[in-house]
Design a protein around this motif. Structure first.
Motif, PDB file in Angstrom:
ATOM      1  N   ALA A 193      40.531 -10.844   2.609  1.00 16.83           N
ATOM      2  CA  ALA A 193      39.455 -11.195   1.673  1.00 16.83           C
ATOM      3  C   ALA A 193      40.029 -11.861   0.427  1.00 16.83           C
ATOM      4  N   ILE A 194      41.125 -11.298  -0.090  1.00 21.87           N
ATOM      5  CA  ILE A 194      41.765 -11.871  -1.280  1.00 21.87           C
ATOM      6  C   ILE A 194      42.391 -13.219  -0.955  1.00 21.87           C
ATOM      7  N   GLN A 195      43.042 -13.319   0.201  1.00 22.35           N
ATOM      8  CA  GLN A 195      43.692 -14.582   0.559  1.00 22.35           C
ATOM      9  C   GLN A 195      42.666 -15.702   0.720  1.00 22.35           C
ATOM     10  N   GLU A 196      41.578 -15.427   1.420  1.00 21.14           N
ATOM     11  CA  GLU A 196      40.563 -16.453   1.655  1.00 21.14           C
ATOM     12  C   GLU A 196      39.890 -16.872   0.343  1.00 21.14           C
ATOM     13  N   VAL A 241      35.411 -15.877   3.641  1.00 20.03           N
ATOM     14  CA  VAL A 241      35.324 -15.068   2.428  1.00 20.03           C
ATOM     15  C   VAL A 241      34.236 -14.012   2.587  1.00 20.03           C
ATOM     16  N   ASP A 242      33.084 -14.427   3.087  1.00 14.49           N
ATOM     17  CA  ASP A 242      31.970 -13.485   3.258  1.00 14.49           C
ATOM     18  C   ASP A 242      32.317 -12.385   4.259  1.00 14.49           C
ATOM     19  N   PHE A 243      32.916 -12.755   5.391  1.00 11.33           N
ATOM     20  CA  PHE A 243      33.209 -11.771   6.430  1.00 11.33           C
ATOM     21  C   PHE A 243      34.243 -10.755   5.966  1.00 11.33           C
ATOM     22  N   PHE A 244      35.401 -11.232   5.518  1.00 14.32           N
ATOM     23  CA  PHE A 244      36.475 -10.310   5.159  1.00 14.32           C
ATOM     24  C   PHE A 244      36.097  -9.450   3.958  1.00 14.32           C
ATOM     25  N   THR A 245      35.381 -10.020   3.002  1.00 19.75           N
ATOM     26  CA  THR A 245      34.971  -9.249   1.829  1.00 19.75           C
ATOM     27  C   THR A 245      34.009  -8.136   2.223  1.00 19.75           C
TER      28      THR A 245
END
Length: 311
Positions: free
Chosen positions: A188-191, A224-228
């Motif tokens: 999430a942070i990387q994306e 971003v939406d998925f991992f977050t």
């Protein structure tokens, strides 16, 4: 009639077999009861994401060459972002070698995400190649980057390539499914950081380079939406998963693609963070996750100071 009755009896047997719940939320499931953590299901539609598919982000090489060369510092920054985009395979290997690989929604997402990251990396390479159309190998300043690496980075690469795949299953045994929360937090942070960095670089270029970079930044939105969503759902449901996420983030910065620090990362971050709003965006990319974790947070590889409280 007797045969039909026998068949009907055989078909009904599994529904009344010993050990299968007959009522409640686990009715009809043999291997799903209150002793197993419920499967995480966020609002992100993985099926729609997979069906949407992905394709190459084309860069008009003729127009790119006509626009003229990029500033040296922008080339360096894009080279770093290109290599971070290209680290997706190493990142997925680290995830799939643990309990994270047992999560069907995550593995289904990663199948399309890996292709997305490949085309995003390729697009940045094509933007860089516009300055040197005769040699694509120089597009990401590969030789310069390798020569700048500290000798200790060679040992780190051996660890990531040879030792880490052997240790990942052991790490998974220790943390169990909690490691998935760490993986989701890291990605999430990387994306989000990649997206913020690309937006910052886009404002420093124009023409075909800007068009391509804007498209790459936009493509990051789904990831971003998925991992977050996956990270927050896990780290807020149990303290154990939150601790596991903090441990994963402490081992290696999400800005180190595949666990390897880029020799030009600090230089690139100074270019990306030249504007106050871009520095704030990079901080938010990390804070969105770390604000929910126990213990103090590290700088995350950012070379500029943190803002004062309330700023």
């Amino acid at each position: 009639m007797a045969i039909g009755s026998a068949v009907g009896t055989r078909r009904a047997a599994p529904e009344t077999a010993h050990g299968i719940s007959q009522a409640g939320p686990f009715a009809g499931h043999l291997h799903l009861d209150e002793t197993i953590s419920p499967v995480v299901r966020t609002d992100f539609d993985v099926a729609a994401y997979a069906k949407r598919g992905t394709d190459r982000i084309t860069v008009d090489s003729s127009q790119r060459a006509a626009d003229g060369p990029l500033p040296a510092e922008v080339r360096t920054t894009l080279g770093v972002l290109h290599r971070l985009e290209a680290s997706a395979l190493a990142e997925s290997r680290a995830m799939l070698a643990t309990a994270t690989g047992h999560e069907a929604r995550i593995t289904a997402f990663l199948a399309t995400w890996l292709v997305e990251r490949f085309w995003q990396s390729r697009a940045l390479r094509d933007v860089l190649a516009g300055d040197h159309p005769a040699g694509v190998a120089d597009a990401a300043d590969t030789s310069e980057h390798r020569s700048a690496l500290h000798p200790l980075h060679a040992l780190r690469r051996v660890h990531v390539d040879r030792v880490q795949p052997l240790l990942s299953p052991l790490w998974g045994i220790v943390t169990g499914e909690g490691v998935t929360a760490g993986h989701m937090a890291r990605m999430a942070i990387q994306e989000a950081s990649l997206q913020a960095a690309l937006v910052a670089v886009s404002r420093q270029v124009d023409g075909e380079a800007q068009r391509a970079i804007d498209l790459v930044a936009e493509r990051h939105g789904a990831a971003v939406d998925f991992f977050t969503a996956e990270a927050i759902a896990r780290i807020t449901r149990s303290r154990g998963e939150a601790i596991s996420a903090r441990a994963v983030l402490a081992l290696s910065s999400p800005l180190h693609g595949g666990g390897l620090a880029d020799a030009q990362l600090i230089t690139a971050l100074r270019v990306i963070g030249a504007d106050t709003r871009d520095r704030a965006a990079l901080r938010r990319a990390r804070f969105e996750i770390t604000r929910l974790l126990p213990g103090p947070d590290l700088a995350g590889g950012l070379p500029f100071p943190r803002p004062l409280k309330g700023a």
